[in-house]
Write an enzyme that holds these catalytic residues in place. Structure first.
Site, PDB file in Angstrom:
ATOM      1  N   GLY A  12       0.842  -1.180  -0.356  1.00 48.24           N
ATOM      2  CA  GLY A  12      -0.093  -0.201   0.230  1.00 48.24           C
ATOM      3  C   GLY A  12       0.621   1.169   0.105  1.00 48.24           C
ATOM      4  O   GLY A  12       1.699   1.581  -0.035  1.00 48.24           O
ATOM      5  N   CYS A  13       0.385   1.960   0.627  1.00 51.10           N
ATOM      6  CA  CYS A  13       0.713   3.792   0.630  1.00 51.10           C
ATOM      7  C   CYS A  13       2.352   4.053   0.838  1.00 51.10           C
ATOM      8  O   CYS A  13       2.444   2.723   2.522  1.00 51.10           O
ATOM      9  CB  CYS A  13      -0.160   5.249   1.025  1.00 51.10           C
ATOM     10  SG  CYS A  13       0.731   6.287   0.978  1.00 51.10           S
TER      11      CYS A  13
END
Length: 166
Positions: A12-13
């Site tokens: 993810g980020c």
């Protein structure tokens, strides 16, 4: 002789992952960047196929690759394909970039432990990809949540207990 090693993961980020991992015992440095994609010198605006990931420099005398992966599976959702929180797309896939067969074997073992625990409602979809060049992201992405403490993150410790039982 140095006991420092590097690990490469994506989940993810990269902002939230970096923020949590930098606080782990034995982690001596983190960098966010792009890995596993189609172009050289990727940027935030142009990183086709690359995952947003982190390079973790750790002291193997203090923590292990297995312990880092254990935490990785507790601080992001490894059961969603190409998604973490509001972030959708292959940039946000859950991936372990293994550098050798030993790391690949450890990753497979940890995935088995995570699946066997039953803590997640679905099976792990984290991919294992051979290491490719890690391209360091732009400066404004580095240490982002230290610069902007109220910035976006979808990462948090979901389970306090380790998946590793030995």
């Amino acid at each position: 002789m140095s006991t420092y090693k590097k690990a490469y993961i994506a989940g993810g980020c990269f902002w939230g992952m970096e923020d949590l991992f930098r606080k782990r015992p034995g982690v001596v440095d983190t960098e966010v960047g792009y890995q596993g994609g189609e172009n050289d010198n990727p940027t935030y605006r142009n990183h086709p196929g690359h995952a947003e990931g982190i390079e973790i420099t750790y002291d193997a005398a203090v923590t292990s690759f297995k312990e880092l992966l254990d935490y990785f599976f507790r601080m992001h959702d490894p059961t969603t394909i190409d998604r973490q929180g509001n972030d959708i797309g292959s940039s946000y896939r859950s991936t372990i970039f293994f550098q050798n067969e030993e790391e690949k074997t450890v990753a497979e073992e940890v995935i088995e432990l995570v699946n066997a625990s039953g803590k997640w409602p679905s099976k792990v979809v984290t991919t294992l990809e051979p290491w490719t060049t890690f391209w360091v992201a732009e400066d404004y992405h580095q240490d982002y949540l230290e610069k902007k403490p109220n910035g976006y993150t979808c990462h948090f410790e979901r389970f306090p207990d380790s998946f590793i039982t030995e």
